[in-house]
Design a protein around this motif. Sequence first.
Motif, PDB file in Angstrom:
ATOM      1  N   LEU A   1       0.827  -1.202   0.000  1.00 49.81           N
ATOM      2  CA  LEU A   1       0.000   0.000   0.000  1.00 49.81           C
ATOM      3  C   LEU A   1       0.864   1.256   0.000  1.00 49.81           C
ATOM      4  N   ARG A   2       1.910   1.266   0.793  1.00 50.30           N
ATOM      5  CA  ARG A   2       2.820   2.418   0.844  1.00 50.30           C
ATOM      6  C   ARG A   2       3.483   2.633  -0.519  1.00 50.30           C
ATOM      7  N   ARG A   3       3.940   1.551  -1.153  1.00 42.23           N
ATOM      8  CA  ARG A   3       4.586   1.679  -2.472  1.00 42.23           C
ATOM      9  C   ARG A   3       3.598   2.211  -3.504  1.00 42.23           C
ATOM     10  N   ALA A   4       2.366   1.711  -3.474  1.00 42.40           N
ATOM     11  CA  ALA A   4       1.347   2.185  -4.421  1.00 42.40           C
ATOM     12  C   ALA A   4       1.044   3.658  -4.176  1.00 42.40           C
ATOM     13  N   ALA A   5       0.903   4.046  -2.915  1.00 43.15           N
ATOM     14  CA  ALA A   5       0.622   5.449  -2.583  1.00 43.15           C
ATOM     15  C   ALA A   5       1.761   6.344  -3.050  1.00 43.15           C
ATOM     16  N   ASP A   6       2.981   5.927  -2.805  1.00 46.86           N
ATOM     17  CA  ASP A   6       4.139   6.721  -3.245  1.00 46.86           C
ATOM     18  C   ASP A   6       4.172   6.841  -4.769  1.00 46.86           C
ATOM     19  N   ALA A   7       3.937   5.734  -5.451  1.00 41.47           N
ATOM     20  CA  ALA A   7       3.975   5.739  -6.919  1.00 41.47           C
ATOM     21  C   ALA A   7       2.894   6.661  -7.501  1.00 41.47           C
ATOM     22  N   ASN A   8       1.764   6.755  -6.806  1.00 47.69           N
ATOM     23  CA  ASN A   8       0.656   7.583  -7.274  1.00 47.69           C
ATOM     24  C   ASN A   8       0.649   8.973  -6.643  1.00 47.69           C
ATOM     25  N   ARG A   9       1.689   9.261  -5.884  1.00 46.35           N
ATOM     26  CA  ARG A   9       1.832  10.566  -5.216  1.00 46.35           C
ATOM     27  C   ARG A   9       0.609  10.909  -4.373  1.00 46.35           C
ATOM     28  N   ARG A  10       0.187   9.894  -3.577  1.00 44.64           N
ATOM     29  CA  ARG A  10      -0.955  10.070  -2.681  1.00 44.64           C
ATOM     30  C   ARG A  10      -0.550   9.657  -1.270  1.00 44.64           C
ATOM     31  N   SER A  11      -1.327  10.119  -0.294  1.00 39.89           N
ATOM     32  CA  SER A  11      -1.159   9.610   1.065  1.00 39.89           C
ATOM     33  C   SER A  11      -1.701   8.177   1.087  1.00 39.89           C
TER      34      SER A  11
END
Length: 58
Positions: free
Chosen positions: A20-30
């Motif tokens: 989840l953290r990697r996906a959020a970072d990749a999408n520039r979201r919290s």
Amino acid sequence: MPKTDPQLGIRLPEPLKRRLRRAADANRRSMNSEIIVLLERALPENEKAEVAVTTPAQ
């Protein structure tokens, strides 16, 4: 999202939290925003989808 929205505390397995953290970072979201996007995609608002989710298989 307004601070008045209800909060939900959940426990996640560490590997899922990392994904989840990697996906959020990749999408520039919290992480919170990422979870909301994923849940909105998984749980469409139309009635047909709600019936499919809430009706037990026979």
